[in-house]
Design a protein around this motif. Sequence first.
Motif, short mmCIF file in Angstrom:
data_model
loop_
_atom_site.label_atom_id
_atom_site.label_comp_id
_atom_site.label_asym_id
_atom_site.label_seq_id
_atom_site.Cartn_x
_atom_site.Cartn_y
_atom_site.Cartn_z
N SER A 123 0.93 -1.43 -0.52
CA SER A 123 -0.17 0.13 0.21
C SER A 123 0.83 1.15 -0.09
CB SER A 123 -0.83 0.16 0.79
OG SER A 123 -1.05 1.52 1.37
N MET A 124 1.84 1.41 0.67
CA MET A 124 3.11 2.50 0.41
C MET A 124 3.73 3.11 -0.64
SD MET A 124 4.27 2.35 4.58
CE MET A 124 5.54 3.56 4.70
N PHE A 125 3.97 1.49 -1.12
CA PHE A 125 4.49 1.55 -2.47
C PHE A 125 3.62 1.85 -3.12
CE2 PHE A 125 7.03 -1.95 -0.50
CZ PHE A 125 9.02 -0.84 -1.13
N LYS A 126 2.56 1.68 -3.01
CA LYS A 126 1.45 1.80 -4.20
C LYS A 126 0.87 3.81 -3.75
CE LYS A 126 -2.23 -0.39 -5.24
NZ LYS A 126 -3.17 -1.12 -4.58
N LYS A 127 0.80 4.43 -2.55
CA LYS A 127 -0.05 5.78 -1.99
C LYS A 127 1.86 6.75 -2.53
CE LYS A 127 -2.59 4.00 0.88
NZ LYS A 127 -3.02 4.23 2.19
N ASN A 128 2.82 6.37 -2.34
CA ASN A 128 4.29 7.24 -2.87
C ASN A 128 4.95 7.05 -4.26
OD1 ASN A 128 4.31 8.14 0.07
ND2 ASN A 128 3.85 6.18 0.68
N ASP A 151 3.30 5.30 -11.45
CA ASP A 151 1.73 4.46 -10.93
C ASP A 151 1.94 3.35 -10.48
OD1 ASP A 151 1.87 6.99 -9.34
OD2 ASP A 151 0.58 8.06 -10.59
N THR A 152 1.83 2.85 -12.01
CA THR A 152 1.07 1.49 -12.20
C THR A 152 1.79 0.31 -11.86
OG1 THR A 152 2.32 1.33 -14.73
CG2 THR A 152 0.42 2.88 -14.47
N ILE A 153 3.13 -0.14 -12.20
CA ILE A 153 3.90 -0.28 -11.44
C ILE A 153 3.38 -1.73 -10.50
CG2 ILE A 153 6.31 -1.53 -9.73
CD1 ILE A 153 6.46 -0.44 -13.23
N MET A 154 2.54 -0.90 -9.66
CA MET A 154 2.50 -1.64 -8.48
C MET A 154 1.05 -1.74 -8.07
SD MET A 154 4.67 -3.05 -6.10
CE MET A 154 4.11 -3.91 -4.87
N ALA A 155 0.05 -1.25 -9.07
CA ALA A 155 -1.36 -1.46 -9.26
C ALA A 155 -2.03 -2.18 -8.62
CB ALA A 155 -1.80 0.07 -10.37
N GLN A 156 -1.89 -3.16 -9.60
CA GLN A 156 -2.09 -4.27 -8.96
C GLN A 156 -2.46 -5.37 -7.94
OE1 GLN A 156 -1.94 -6.93 -12.17
NE2 GLN A 156 -1.76 -5.48 -13.66
N ALA A 157 -1.10 -4.68 -6.88
CA ALA A 157 -0.61 -5.80 -5.77
C ALA A 157 -2.51 -5.03 -4.77
CB ALA A 157 0.16 -5.03 -5.50
N PRO A 158 -2.49 -6.69 -3.75
CA PRO A 158 -3.78 -5.53 -2.49
C PRO A 158 -2.95 -5.31 -1.78
CG PRO A 158 -3.64 -8.12 -2.95
CD PRO A 158 -1.77 -7.71 -4.19
N ARG A 173 11.69 -9.05 -15.56
CA ARG A 173 12.32 -8.03 -16.82
C ARG A 173 11.92 -8.83 -17.67
NH1 ARG A 173 15.52 -3.97 -19.89
NH2 ARG A 173 16.89 -5.94 -20.45
N ILE A 174 10.15 -9.88 -18.44
CA ILE A 174 10.17 -10.63 -19.23
C ILE A 174 10.13 -10.05 -20.75
CG2 ILE A 174 8.12 -12.12 -19.67
CD1 ILE A 174 7.47 -11.95 -16.79
N PRO A 175 10.04 -10.44 -21.56
CA PRO A 175 9.95 -10.15 -22.93
C PRO A 175 9.11 -10.00 -23.62
CG PRO A 175 11.46 -12.24 -22.86
CD PRO A 175 11.60 -12.63 -21.55
N GLY A 176 8.95 -8.98 -24.10
CA GLY A 176 7.49 -8.05 -24.06
C GLY A 176 7.05 -6.96 -23.43
N TYR A 177 8.26 -6.57 -23.07
CA TYR A 177 8.38 -5.28 -22.12
C TYR A 177 7.30 -4.98 -20.66
CZ TYR A 177 11.67 -3.73 -25.77
OH TYR A 177 12.97 -3.04 -26.33
N ILE A 178 7.01 -6.51 -20.55
CA ILE A 178 6.77 -6.98 -19.37
C ILE A 178 7.42 -7.04 -18.07
CG2 ILE A 178 5.31 -8.59 -17.97
CD1 ILE A 178 4.90 -9.54 -21.17
N LEU A 179 6.47 -5.85 -17.07
CA LEU A 179 7.34 -5.91 -15.02
C LEU A 179 6.22 -6.89 -14.59
CD1 LEU A 179 8.27 -2.21 -15.38
CD2 LEU A 179 10.01 -4.09 -15.65
N GLN A 180 6.59 -7.68 -14.30
CA GLN A 180 6.19 -8.35 -13.19
C GLN A 180 6.89 -8.70 -12.10
OE1 GLN A 180 4.88 -13.06 -14.03
NE2 GLN A 180 6.85 -13.55 -12.92
N SER A 189 1.98 -8.15 -9.47
CA SER A 189 0.97 -7.42 -9.88
C SER A 189 1.83 -7.50 -11.53
CB SER A 189 1.74 -5.82 -9.52
OG SER A 189 1.03 -4.60 -10.85
N LYS A 190 1.97 -7.40 -12.78
CA LYS A 190 1.75 -7.80 -13.83
C LYS A 190 1.68 -6.22 -14.68
CE LYS A 190 2.92 -11.44 -17.34
NZ LYS A 190 2.15 -12.40 -17.49
N VAL A 191 3.16 -5.54 -15.61
CA VAL A 191 2.34 -4.36 -16.28
C VAL A 191 3.18 -4.06 -17.58
CG1 VAL A 191 4.16 -2.88 -14.91
CG2 VAL A 191 2.78 -2.17 -16.15
N GLU A 192 2.73 -4.07 -18.36
CA GLU A 192 3.64 -3.85 -19.75
C GLU A 192 3.67 -2.91 -20.74
OE1 GLU A 192 3.10 -6.14 -24.18
OE2 GLU A 192 1.17 -6.25 -22.65
N GLY A 193 4.98 -2.25 -21.09
CA GLY A 193 4.67 -0.85 -21.43
C GLY A 193 6.26 -0.91 -21.72
#
Length: 226
Positions: A123-128, A151-158, A173-180, A189-193
């Motif tokens: 929660s702290m990582f998401k808010k800051n 802000d999207t890095i931890m967006a999905q994390a509870p 960092r996964i091929p396809g420019y995915i951060l997991q 959390s998992k985000v692509e970009g």
Amino acid sequence: MDCLKQKVKQGKRVADDELKDEAKMEEVAVEVEPKTGISFHLKLDDGKQLGCVGLRTKHALGMNLKIYAYGMYADSEKLKDLLKSKIGEAPATPTEEMYQLVIDSDVCLVIRWVIVFPGLSTSMFKKNRDDRLVESIKKLSGDKKNAELADTIMAQAPDSIKVPPGSVMEIHRIPGYILQIKVAGEVVSKVEGELLSRAYIHMYLGDDALDKDAREKFGTYLLSLF
């Protein structure tokens, strides 16, 4: 009496097995982050090799607070192929081109954090918002409007996940420019970009890296791949 002897033998076997397991653990090669004393295995279970260890700090209240120690792991064979195809012969010292190749590629990397600062949570990582990640995003894109990508890095994390000192978090960092993002081995959390992926690695390997000594060590590791 026979039953007693059998139990003693079983107990001895268990003790011997435990000693063997401890010996195996002691044989695992590690590198120690000097400012925290936290150790990192030189190789992950999937074969990725440790390129450097470092420390993330944050200046607050007139102090440099230790947030987490980290180890950066890479798929050495894939990086070797990348470097040789783009650069060819090994330079005398690490070059900006080498670092930039790693930043811009989507070769598998893992940044393993071990939390040092007490009282943290997802929660702290998401808010800051991570100001250093924002700086990297702006530097690579030249556009302040992309700052919210941080802000999207931890967006999905509870929000409920606690990460007390000693907790392990991993950014893959996964091929396809995915951060997991993993906490205690579980994906949270998992985000692509492409821009976000490049900016995240830029934080660690860019010209204004979080830990400049760690960046230099990673450069030495890259030279060894030639």
